[in-house]
Design a protein around this motif. Sequence first.
Motif, PDB file in Angstrom:
ATOM      1  N   GLY A 223       0.750  -1.254   0.094  1.00 30.50           N
ATOM      2  CA  GLY A 223       0.054   0.031   0.108  1.00 30.50           C
ATOM      3  C   GLY A 223       0.586   1.394   0.037  1.00 30.50           C
ATOM      4  O   GLY A 223       0.213   2.216  -0.084  1.00 30.50           O
ATOM      5  N   GLU A 224       1.965   1.025   0.196  1.00 30.61           N
ATOM      6  CA  GLU A 224       3.103   2.382   0.302  1.00 30.61           C
ATOM      7  C   GLU A 224       3.822   2.469  -1.301  1.00 30.61           C
ATOM      8  O   GLU A 224       3.729   1.570  -1.961  1.00 30.61           O
ATOM      9  N   PRO A 225       3.991   3.845  -1.480  1.00 27.46           N
ATOM     10  CA  PRO A 225       4.822   4.076  -2.679  1.00 27.46           C
ATOM     11  C   PRO A 225       6.167   3.069  -2.764  1.00 27.46           C
ATOM     12  O   PRO A 225       6.714   2.996  -1.730  1.00 27.46           O
ATOM     13  N   ALA A 226       6.418   2.806  -3.889  1.00 31.14           N
ATOM     14  CA  ALA A 226       7.715   2.154  -4.224  1.00 31.14           C
ATOM     15  C   ALA A 226       8.740   3.299  -4.404  1.00 31.14           C
ATOM     16  O   ALA A 226       8.346   4.425  -4.832  1.00 31.14           O
ATOM     17  N   SER A 242       5.132   6.853  -9.793  1.00 31.47           N
ATOM     18  CA  SER A 242       3.682   6.430  -9.529  1.00 31.47           C
ATOM     19  C   SER A 242       3.442   5.187  -9.011  1.00 31.47           C
ATOM     20  O   SER A 242       2.492   4.549  -9.506  1.00 31.47           O
ATOM     21  N   VAL A 243       4.424   4.447  -8.847  1.00 32.34           N
ATOM     22  CA  VAL A 243       4.553   2.919  -8.706  1.00 32.34           C
ATOM     23  C   VAL A 243       4.162   2.721  -7.102  1.00 32.34           C
ATOM     24  O   VAL A 243       4.684   3.137  -6.286  1.00 32.34           O
ATOM     25  N   GLU A 244       3.096   1.805  -6.999  1.00 33.06           N
ATOM     26  CA  GLU A 244       2.602   1.306  -5.822  1.00 33.06           C
ATOM     27  C   GLU A 244       3.018   0.059  -5.212  1.00 33.06           C
ATOM     28  O   GLU A 244       3.514  -1.061  -6.251  1.00 33.06           O
ATOM     29  N   THR A 245       3.160  -0.047  -3.989  1.00 37.60           N
ATOM     30  CA  THR A 245       3.700  -1.614  -3.596  1.00 37.60           C
ATOM     31  C   THR A 245       2.398  -2.250  -3.263  1.00 37.60           C
ATOM     32  O   THR A 245       1.399  -1.897  -2.622  1.00 37.60           O
ATOM     33  N   ALA A 246       2.285  -3.412  -4.209  1.00 34.90           N
ATOM     34  CA  ALA A 246       1.219  -4.491  -3.920  1.00 34.90           C
ATOM     35  C   ALA A 246       1.002  -5.124  -2.877  1.00 34.90           C
ATOM     36  O   ALA A 246       2.109  -5.221  -1.833  1.00 34.90           O
ATOM     37  N   GLU A 248       1.149  -9.220  -1.005  1.00 33.08           N
ATOM     38  CA  GLU A 248       2.125 -10.071  -1.109  1.00 33.08           C
ATOM     39  C   GLU A 248       1.777 -11.133  -2.033  1.00 33.08           C
ATOM     40  O   GLU A 248       0.490 -11.415  -2.232  1.00 33.08           O
ATOM     41  N   GLY A 249       2.490 -11.638  -2.968  1.00 31.17           N
ATOM     42  CA  GLY A 249       2.024 -12.698  -3.852  1.00 31.17           C
ATOM     43  C   GLY A 249       1.875 -12.258  -5.255  1.00 31.17           C
ATOM     44  O   GLY A 249       1.591 -12.955  -6.106  1.00 31.17           O
ATOM     45  N   ALA A 250       1.728 -10.837  -5.181  1.00 30.19           N
ATOM     46  CA  ALA A 250       1.174 -10.155  -6.464  1.00 30.19           C
ATOM     47  C   ALA A 250       2.770 -10.306  -7.545  1.00 30.19           C
ATOM     48  O   ALA A 250       3.678 -10.448  -7.238  1.00 30.19           O
ATOM     49  N   SER A 251       2.323  -9.973  -8.922  1.00 28.20           N
ATOM     50  CA  SER A 251       3.385 -10.055  -9.886  1.00 28.20           C
ATOM     51  C   SER A 251       3.745  -8.697  -9.812  1.00 28.20           C
ATOM     52  O   SER A 251       2.860  -7.567 -10.021  1.00 28.20           O
ATOM     53  N   ALA A 252       5.008  -8.152 -10.303  1.00 28.47           N
ATOM     54  CA  ALA A 252       5.153  -6.686 -10.651  1.00 28.47           C
ATOM     55  C   ALA A 252       4.695  -6.341 -12.148  1.00 28.47           C
ATOM     56  O   ALA A 252       4.544  -7.220 -12.869  1.00 28.47           O
ATOM     57  N   ASN A 253       4.175  -5.253 -12.065  1.00 27.18           N
ATOM     58  CA  ASN A 253       3.539  -4.877 -13.265  1.00 27.18           C
ATOM     59  C   ASN A 253       4.073  -3.280 -13.568  1.00 27.18           C
ATOM     60  O   ASN A 253       3.548  -2.432 -12.859  1.00 27.18           O
ATOM     61  N   ILE A 272       4.297  -3.156  -7.466  1.00 29.08           N
ATOM     62  CA  ILE A 272       5.304  -4.171  -7.397  1.00 29.08           C
ATOM     63  C   ILE A 272       5.112  -4.970  -5.968  1.00 29.08           C
ATOM     64  O   ILE A 272       4.686  -4.149  -5.190  1.00 29.08           O
ATOM     65  N   PRO A 273       5.116  -6.209  -5.816  1.00 31.62           N
ATOM     66  CA  PRO A 273       4.969  -6.728  -4.398  1.00 31.62           C
ATOM     67  C   PRO A 273       6.286  -6.603  -3.519  1.00 31.62           C
ATOM     68  O   PRO A 273       7.252  -5.970  -3.812  1.00 31.62           O
ATOM     69  N   PRO A 274       5.857  -6.632  -2.179  1.00 34.71           N
ATOM     70  CA  PRO A 274       6.801  -6.448  -1.142  1.00 34.71           C
ATOM     71  C   PRO A 274       8.126  -7.363  -1.450  1.00 34.71           C
ATOM     72  O   PRO A 274       7.789  -8.569  -2.117  1.00 34.71           O
ATOM     73  N   GLY A 275       8.988  -6.984  -0.849  1.00 38.33           N
ATOM     74  CA  GLY A 275      10.332  -7.973  -0.812  1.00 38.33           C
ATOM     75  C   GLY A 275      11.481  -7.564  -1.930  1.00 38.33           C
ATOM     76  O   GLY A 275      11.816  -6.440  -1.557  1.00 38.33           O
TER      77      GLY A 275
END
Length: 525
Positions: A223-226, A242-246, A248-253, A272-275
């Motif tokens: 939920g936080e900005p990347a 304007s990239v957001e952190t999705a 867990e388990g989501a794919s980077a887009n 982008i997912p966390p990690g």
Amino acid sequence: MCLRNRLGFIALISALVATSCTTTDDESPPASSDLPSDAVEIMSSDPYAAGRWSYLVLDPDDGRVIYSNLADEFFFLASISKEFTVSTVFDDLGSSTTLTTPVYSTVEPDDGTLTGDLILVASGDLALGGRGALEGQFRFTEGAVDHVYADVIPGAVLPEDDPLAGLDALAQQIADSGITEVDGDVLIDARLWEVLEAQEGPVPPIFVNDNLLDIEVNPGASGEPASLRMVPETGAFTLENSVETAEEGASANLEVSVDPENSRVLQVSGSIPPGDPALTVYRIPDAESWARTLFIEALERAGISVSTDALAANDATALPDASTYSDDREVASIESAPLGQMGGMILATSYNTGANAFLCLLATEAGSTDCDDGLPAIRELAESAGIDPSHVVLVDGQGGDPASATPEAVVQLLDYIQDQQWGDTFAEGLPNLGERGSLGITGQDSPARGKVRGKTGTKAEGVPATEQLFFSVQGLAGYLDIGNGKNVLFVVAVSNALFPSVDGIFQVNEDVAGVAAAFQQELEE
């Protein structure tokens, strides 16, 4: 390799053909009992139910055909074409040859001040000091996808070497020559060949960081900005994030677009997912102006004052006649890694732009600035290998459609290559199962690891209505190490395979490599 992954479309480039204990003109399917059981199991699996396997395995010592199917029929070469391109450059120009990139001044400096222009003359060097080239290497990211495909294949990583090392070395040489100020312009002379417009963009004779701006995206909490980092750091562009952190388990887009009101502002959007961080790239449309900006920045880092605008476009109309360049006006130069090192990277990563640049080098060797004029040299090499000209179709350096050949023709090329003085350099540059390049990510636990060297190739498209992935071809061609210092030649390819999702891009590579590994294990002495 060449990939595009947008709106369900993927395009790669590759090679095919190989197997069955029949003659090479046998067009019937191979008998299952004649093939290694592991190969039969792969060939019979669901994705290949309506597909077609082509293959040829041949002992070069006595010409014995070990496995063969459809060996005298055309298949799409895709990136196997790079074996033709790279081998021709090694043969015509020499695998140990290096390229020199000089810098000239148009006038004699006066007390440290250059009132004329400073001109960097492009040589076709694919790294310009990056990738370890200053130490004679041409490194790429082993065990992962190289950044040249970061915008189309997940998991790409940055090369470890400084992409600006060559420009910094040139700038330091200029500073050491006594120049402290440039009052004229700084120019890039890229007239070595006419820019070739290819599938992944322009192919010029000047490359800095592969003419890519790398954008590393670092996630925050869900939920936080990347956050973003650009490589190389340069004033050429500004990033708008304007990239957001999705979750867990989501794919980077991720998507990179140019601000319609300012071409120097790149808008990076998506999620982008966390990690771990993810990498994407912006492909530079004007390589000459890109190189000019980065060169001026390098000059300034070396303590040289430059009066001209670093962000201005390269003014090719201001270049002098090339015949006016003289040794006494050369103020700096660097050498590339040997062409053998460059070609090895092209083969290992299936670098399309590099393969097309090799085609252009062949054209310049023939005295032409038209890259298409490099194709006759490739045809001549094929004829020297004894290949019937009607059995090969090539249209560029990378393997673009409709590049095709018979498995027999490819095996003839491989046989010819291993007898040349540069043959070992070529073979060492190929992907190797479980160890190198596009085969390095598969077969790591296979007993055939390190014993299957071959050029991969893929041509695939997404099916929009179903999100399936259809492969026109996935192939592999090269050498099987069967022990006691002996290699056999092979081609293996599957056409018309259908996978339920884009993840099939990884499975098909593993499956075709698995068939080749099964051949190697069956034949190992």
